[in-house]
Design a protein around this motif. Sequence first.
Motif, PDB file in Angstrom:
ATOM      1  N   ARG A   1       0.954  -1.213   0.004  1.00  0.00           N
ATOM      2  CA  ARG A   1      -0.025  -0.024   0.138  1.00  0.00           C
ATOM      3  C   ARG A   1       0.657   1.130   0.093  1.00  0.00           C
ATOM      4  O   ARG A   1       1.883   1.158   0.582  1.00  0.00           O
ATOM      5  CB  ARG A   1      -0.861   0.114   1.359  1.00  0.00           C
ATOM      6  CG  ARG A   1      -1.854  -1.305   1.307  1.00  0.00           C
ATOM      7  CD  ARG A   1      -2.825  -0.853   2.430  1.00  0.00           C
ATOM      8  NE  ARG A   1      -3.892  -2.085   2.573  1.00  0.00           N
ATOM      9  CZ  ARG A   1      -3.552  -3.074   3.247  1.00  0.00           C
ATOM     10  NH1 ARG A   1      -2.406  -3.445   3.740  1.00  0.00           N
ATOM     11  NH2 ARG A   1      -4.657  -3.880   3.119  1.00  0.00           N
ATOM     12  N   PRO A   2       0.356   2.583  -0.278  1.00  0.00           N
ATOM     13  CA  PRO A   2       0.962   3.681  -0.309  1.00  0.00           C
ATOM     14  C   PRO A   2       1.168   3.977   1.114  1.00  0.00           C
ATOM     15  O   PRO A   2       0.371   3.312   2.141  1.00  0.00           O
ATOM     16  CB  PRO A   2       0.019   4.651  -1.104  1.00  0.00           C
ATOM     17  CG  PRO A   2      -0.805   3.889  -1.776  1.00  0.00           C
ATOM     18  CD  PRO A   2      -0.894   2.374  -1.293  1.00  0.00           C
ATOM     19  N   ARG A   3       2.143   4.758   1.450  1.00  0.00           N
ATOM     20  CA  ARG A   3       2.663   4.924   2.743  1.00  0.00           C
ATOM     21  C   ARG A   3       1.509   5.337   3.664  1.00  0.00           C
ATOM     22  O   ARG A   3       0.937   5.185   4.791  1.00  0.00           O
ATOM     23  CB  ARG A   3       3.760   5.738   2.924  1.00  0.00           C
ATOM     24  CG  ARG A   3       4.362   6.190   4.278  1.00  0.00           C
ATOM     25  CD  ARG A   3       4.717   4.934   5.074  1.00  0.00           C
ATOM     26  NE  ARG A   3       5.661   4.050   4.581  1.00  0.00           N
ATOM     27  CZ  ARG A   3       7.027   4.309   4.706  1.00  0.00           C
ATOM     28  NH1 ARG A   3       7.406   5.301   5.589  1.00  0.00           N
ATOM     29  NH2 ARG A   3       7.958   3.630   4.426  1.00  0.00           N
ATOM     30  N   TRP A   4       0.709   6.501   3.004  1.00  0.00           N
ATOM     31  CA  TRP A   4      -0.347   7.289   3.827  1.00  0.00           C
ATOM     32  C   TRP A   4      -1.385   6.258   4.392  1.00  0.00           C
ATOM     33  O   TRP A   4      -1.950   6.251   5.254  1.00  0.00           O
ATOM     34  CB  TRP A   4      -0.556   8.497   3.248  1.00  0.00           C
ATOM     35  CG  TRP A   4      -1.534   8.259   1.806  1.00  0.00           C
ATOM     36  CD1 TRP A   4      -0.926   8.168   0.497  1.00  0.00           C
ATOM     37  CD2 TRP A   4      -2.770   8.088   1.787  1.00  0.00           C
ATOM     38  NE1 TRP A   4      -1.941   7.744  -0.215  1.00  0.00           N
ATOM     39  CE2 TRP A   4      -3.213   7.811   0.425  1.00  0.00           C
ATOM     40  CE3 TRP A   4      -3.834   8.104   2.991  1.00  0.00           C
ATOM     41  CZ2 TRP A   4      -4.385   7.848  -0.016  1.00  0.00           C
ATOM     42  CZ3 TRP A   4      -5.299   8.058   2.399  1.00  0.00           C
ATOM     43  CH2 TRP A   4      -5.421   7.696   0.937  1.00  0.00           C
ATOM     44  N   GLN A   5      -1.676   5.344   3.022  1.00  0.00           N
ATOM     45  CA  GLN A   5      -2.710   4.467   3.535  1.00  0.00           C
ATOM     46  C   GLN A   5      -2.437   3.329   4.631  1.00  0.00           C
ATOM     47  O   GLN A   5      -3.248   3.130   5.551  1.00  0.00           O
ATOM     48  CB  GLN A   5      -3.157   3.687   2.152  1.00  0.00           C
ATOM     49  CG  GLN A   5      -3.988   4.494   1.097  1.00  0.00           C
ATOM     50  CD  GLN A   5      -4.582   3.757  -0.061  1.00  0.00           C
ATOM     51  OE1 GLN A   5      -4.300   2.634   0.034  1.00  0.00           O
ATOM     52  NE2 GLN A   5      -4.755   4.492  -1.054  1.00  0.00           N
ATOM     53  N   ALA A   6      -1.153   3.089   4.446  1.00  0.00           N
ATOM     54  CA  ALA A   6      -0.831   1.809   5.355  1.00  0.00           C
ATOM     55  C   ALA A   6      -0.795   2.640   6.878  1.00  0.00           C
ATOM     56  O   ALA A   6      -0.845   1.915   7.916  1.00  0.00           O
ATOM     57  CB  ALA A   6       0.700   1.458   5.109  1.00  0.00           C
ATOM     58  N   ASP A   7      -0.321   3.849   6.945  1.00  0.00           N
ATOM     59  CA  ASP A   7      -0.277   4.582   8.140  1.00  0.00           C
ATOM     60  C   ASP A   7      -1.559   4.689   8.844  1.00  0.00           C
ATOM     61  O   ASP A   7      -1.745   4.607  10.041  1.00  0.00           O
ATOM     62  CB  ASP A   7       0.508   6.161   8.056  1.00  0.00           C
ATOM     63  CG  ASP A   7       1.904   5.934   7.644  1.00  0.00           C
ATOM     64  OD1 ASP A   7       2.206   4.936   7.843  1.00  0.00           O
ATOM     65  OD2 ASP A   7       2.449   6.856   7.603  1.00  0.00           O
ATOM     66  N   LEU A   8      -2.503   5.188   8.139  1.00  0.00           N
ATOM     67  CA  LEU A   8      -3.975   5.203   8.426  1.00  0.00           C
ATOM     68  C   LEU A   8      -4.605   3.605   8.947  1.00  0.00           C
ATOM     69  O   LEU A   8      -5.107   3.834   9.987  1.00  0.00           O
ATOM     70  CB  LEU A   8      -4.835   5.930   7.586  1.00  0.00           C
ATOM     71  CG  LEU A   8      -4.456   7.211   7.158  1.00  0.00           C
ATOM     72  CD1 LEU A   8      -5.569   7.784   5.939  1.00  0.00           C
ATOM     73  CD2 LEU A   8      -4.583   8.138   8.202  1.00  0.00           C
ATOM     74  N   LEU A   9      -4.073   2.932   8.166  1.00  0.00           N
ATOM     75  CA  LEU A   9      -4.556   1.534   8.757  1.00  0.00           C
ATOM     76  C   LEU A   9      -4.088   1.052   9.919  1.00  0.00           C
ATOM     77  O   LEU A   9      -4.580   0.365  10.755  1.00  0.00           O
ATOM     78  CB  LEU A   9      -4.436   0.682   7.503  1.00  0.00           C
ATOM     79  CG  LEU A   9      -4.954  -0.720   7.749  1.00  0.00           C
ATOM     80  CD1 LEU A   9      -6.504  -0.944   7.626  1.00  0.00           C
ATOM     81  CD2 LEU A   9      -4.411  -1.666   6.510  1.00  0.00           C
ATOM     82  N   LEU A  10      -2.847   1.418   9.941  1.00  0.00           N
ATOM     83  CA  LEU A  10      -1.902   0.824  11.322  1.00  0.00           C
ATOM     84  C   LEU A  10      -2.528   1.785  12.386  1.00  0.00           C
ATOM     85  O   LEU A  10      -2.830   0.955  13.224  1.00  0.00           O
ATOM     86  CB  LEU A  10      -0.449   1.228  11.198  1.00  0.00           C
ATOM     87  CG  LEU A  10       0.439   0.916  12.358  1.00  0.00           C
ATOM     88  CD1 LEU A  10       0.110  -0.733  12.350  1.00  0.00           C
ATOM     89  CD2 LEU A  10       1.791   1.312  11.988  1.00  0.00           C
ATOM     90  N   ILE A  11      -2.667   2.929  12.168  1.00  0.00           N
ATOM     91  CA  ILE A  11      -3.461   3.768  13.561  1.00  0.00           C
ATOM     92  C   ILE A  11      -4.768   3.238  13.599  1.00  0.00           C
ATOM     93  O   ILE A  11      -5.206   3.198  14.876  1.00  0.00           O
ATOM     94  CB  ILE A  11      -3.433   5.167  13.170  1.00  0.00           C
ATOM     95  CG1 ILE A  11      -2.097   5.989  13.074  1.00  0.00           C
ATOM     96  CG2 ILE A  11      -4.186   5.990  14.274  1.00  0.00           C
ATOM     97  CD1 ILE A  11      -1.848   7.320  12.602  1.00  0.00           C
ATOM     98  N   ALA A  12      -5.632   2.918  12.806  1.00  0.00           N
ATOM     99  CA  ALA A  12      -6.912   2.461  12.942  1.00  0.00           C
ATOM    100  C   ALA A  12      -6.829   1.003  13.702  1.00  0.00           C
ATOM    101  O   ALA A  12      -7.625   0.867  14.636  1.00  0.00           O
ATOM    102  CB  ALA A  12      -7.782   2.283  11.584  1.00  0.00           C
ATOM    103  N   LYS A  13      -5.952   0.047  13.197  1.00  0.00           N
ATOM    104  CA  LYS A  13      -5.768  -1.302  13.920  1.00  0.00           C
ATOM    105  C   LYS A  13      -5.646  -0.944  15.612  1.00  0.00           C
ATOM    106  O   LYS A  13      -6.222  -1.658  16.334  1.00  0.00           O
ATOM    107  CB  LYS A  13      -4.709  -2.102  13.138  1.00  0.00           C
ATOM    108  CG  LYS A  13      -5.139  -2.447  11.885  1.00  0.00           C
ATOM    109  CD  LYS A  13      -4.188  -3.354  11.313  1.00  0.00           C
ATOM    110  CE  LYS A  13      -4.551  -3.811   9.796  1.00  0.00           C
ATOM    111  NZ  LYS A  13      -3.300  -4.617   9.448  1.00  0.00           N
TER     112      LYS A  13
END
Length: 443
Positions: free
Chosen positions: A16-28
Amino acid sequence: MTARDAIGRLFEPGDRPRWQADLLLIAKIVLVIYAVFVVFGLVLGLSVNGVVSTLRRVTFFAAVYALLTLALNLHWGYTGLFNIGVAGFMAVGVYSMAILTASPDASPGGFGLPLWVGVLGGMAAAAVVGLIAALPALRLRADYFAIVTLGFSEIVRLSLLSASLREFEVAGRELGTGGGSGITFTGTQSIVDWLFYPGGDRRADPTVVGEFLFGVGDLLGVQSTVVRSGMYTVLLLVCVVALYALLSRIAYSPFGRVLKAIREDELAARSLGKPTDRVKIKVFMLGCALMGLAGMLWQGGRGFVTPESFMPILTFYVFVALIVGGSGSNTGSVIGGFVFAAALWEGPPFVQRIVRANLDARAPPTIYDAAVELGSLDPLPLLGYAVGNVDQLRFMIVGLVLILLMLWRPDGLLGHRTETAAATDLSKRPTTAAAADGGETDE
């Protein structure tokens, strides 16, 4: 696969693009934290109102520490400025806002200005004080710079306590800090009252939005005070998102690349013609203004503040949150704020409530007595002693977490990541096979 590799893979962005991966990680991470508190809240026997109130408290402190950690990351993570006077700059922001917004008839009095003027004035005052601290100190080495900021923070706190500033007169107007008794003013939490009541007057009937939200709260069994506090927490989350976007934009800008160059080798950056002193002053003032804003949204929310709210231990807590998340990463700063607030700030008292509600664990007078009874295979006295001294236990848990981090993740959860210096992430180029003549296959 070792445990270190497993943890490292958890925080990798994947395809994933970095910003999408970051948002997903924070949400998890946020969902896992919420799930743990909901499950243990139900075990504790909390009502819906109790569970929602607990989640609101966790989210509130998570947002506050995320704001402070993001501001500190701008200093330490991106520029290498070892600022350990965070509490002092928070105090400057809160007290400036308090003096600007306090009623002229109060004791001590203020200017009685609108709240938005107080917030802007508090940020400006924190930035100016940051400039005053930075001008003589930025030429010092990192360790001496840290000592100067710590001393400056204590000077601010002790000045607020002094009798000479308790009440003073400016242009015929009585002002003051209130000394150890503190000062009362218009709290930032009153912002949400404008959403719930006409003119922000709680004695009036609720607005349409207030009636709807209070009605939803009644339907779910949530009290109106929790609904109002929850809306203020949402406002803090909006501030976290805005600050995250601002600092991420700065990090990937030419100005941000100069900051990283100063962090890595200031002499080399200066030899390339970069005005390092001017850049450091700018970023230090910006970070101090953001710390002042975070202080106003946190300590200024109650409408009352004393100097004891800005002890040096507060700066230590912010540094722990940044170390947990990883310096040099805005995403890591947000995650560090959430993990610190949930696991190290609100977690121990929550466990204390669960144990006291479900177990008859008496607390012996000393830990020696608890250890003796543990020898007779009875763990409850030791458990009772632990929950009875949860404040001291919290420091032990913080120390244990730091030791484990140094062993397994010395750069924090996300501090190991490399950030692209170029405006375009070159690592995401199409991976076409090279032609035999050295050109691309589609040429």
